[in-house]
Design an enzyme around this catalytic site. Structure first.
Site, short mmCIF file in Angstrom:
data_model
loop_
_atom_site.label_atom_id
_atom_site.label_comp_id
_atom_site.label_asym_id
_atom_site.label_seq_id
_atom_site.Cartn_x
_atom_site.Cartn_y
_atom_site.Cartn_z
N ASP A 79 0.84 -1.19 0.00
CA ASP A 79 0.00 0.00 0.00
C ASP A 79 0.88 1.25 0.00
OD1 ASP A 79 -2.27 1.53 0.01
OD2 ASP A 79 -2.75 1.20 2.12
N HIS B 268 -8.66 -0.57 -9.11
CA HIS B 268 -8.59 0.42 -8.04
C HIS B 268 -7.48 1.43 -8.33
CE1 HIS B 268 -8.44 2.14 -4.01
NE2 HIS B 268 -7.14 1.88 -3.99
#
Length: 327
Positions: free
Chosen positions: A156, A229
């Site tokens: 992330d 995403h």
């Protein structure tokens, strides 16, 4: 980018540019409506730097820091009519399948350190100083998970700006000179359905995220029938300029309660960048083709703040204290 030509992170800015930490606490509170509550909250904000020094001195290498964000409602109470240009409450989003809620929040304290015990001690003393002037809306303790992965198993924050691009993306420039060096902050607390996610084959997980799972390589999905995403969260303006934000997301969880999540926190020079990103995720591009990650990861909070520079925060608090003392 337009506005200020950034050659360094302004020394008066809060520690937004600090390296990603191993531990963090995200504390969101509302301030009581009474004058006494506002007075007490201002006193706590006035003593924040000293509190960081008091707790952080125990281990300077642990890099304790605390960023303060102020919500639209509280800012109006502190300095009516003089707000950062884009500051407003979080706008809820109703998508075709998933919604992004708006939740209360007057103050955000983003506490970071390499040691969770320093985060804990700072938060404990901070809440002692705030006392009954505030109500805790949300409190999350985050941690670094392996090599900066979220609990879904993917790395992330890969797309975070670095170097000179960081302040240009995260800090307000001369377009709002009175608040230059500050940053808009959006937070959302996402809870994951890890059982359902684990049943998704890895190739489909990668298509949903837009990156490979093991080695974190970006997947080109320009010709794919459904955007990932990664692609939905990439914002490009009409002139072809890409606008980045600074993410300091952290995983959190309580396995005994079957609670697993990601605390999204985005710092941005322009609030519209995050707003556009969320619209793309929840509404979809084209409309209806929403971010499939939302089928497994649902937001439970959504709040917007502005993190001013240290001098601006100090002046804001001192002016409010003088006004409260005179009334």
């Amino acid at each position: 980018m337009t506005g200020r030509s950034w050659d360094r992170v302004p020394i008066e800015a809060q520690s937004i540019d600090a390296p990603l930490s191993r531990a963090a606490v995200f504390l969101v509170v509302t301030v009581g409506g009474e004058q006494a509550a506002l007075t007490k909250a201002c006193a706590a904000l006035d003593g924040l730097d000293d509190l960081v020094k008091t707790v952080g001195f125990r281990d300077l290498g642990a890099r304790l820091s605390c960023i303060v964000g102020i919500g639209h409602g509280l800012w109006n109470r502190l300095d009516p009519g003089r707000l950062p240009r884009e500051l407003k409450p979080f706008t809820p989003i109703a998508g075709p399948v998933h919604d992004a809620p708006s939740t209360p929040g007057d103050l955000l304290f983003h506490i970071r350190s390499e040691r969770p015990d320093l985060c804990f001690e700072f938060e404990r003393l901070l809440l002692d100083s705030l006392g009954d002037s505030v109500t805790v809306v949300d409190e999350v303790s985050g941690f670094r998970y392996f090599d900066a992965r979220d609990l879904l198993g993917f790395v992330d924050g890969t797309a975070n700006p670095t170097g000179l691009a960081l302040p240009a993306s995260a800090l307000v420039g001369d377009e709002d000179a009175d608040f230059a060096g500050g940053s808009y902050v959006v937070i959302q607390k996402y809870l994951h359905d890890l059982k359902a996610w684990a049943e998704v084959p890895t190739p489909l997980q990668e298509a949903i995220i837009g990156r490979t799972k093991i080695d974190n390589v970006e997947i080109d999905d320009d010709d794919a029938p459904r955007k990932s995403h990664k692609s939905l969260a990439t914002i490009v303006d009409a002139d072809g300029n890409e606008h980045d934000i600074l993410r300091d997301n952290m995983p959190f969880g309580r396995p005994g309660q079957r609670e697993f999540g990601t605390y999204f926190i985005g710092y941005t020079r322009h609030l519209w960048v995050i707003e556009t990103m969320l619209q793309r995720m929840y509404v979809g591009v084209p409309p209806g083709a929403y971010d499939r990650l939302l089928d497994f990861s649902r937001p439970h909070t959504g709040t917007t703040f502005f993190a001013p520079t240290r001098p601006t925060l100090e002046a804001l608090v001192q002016a409010a204290q003088a006004k409260l003392g005179a009334s």
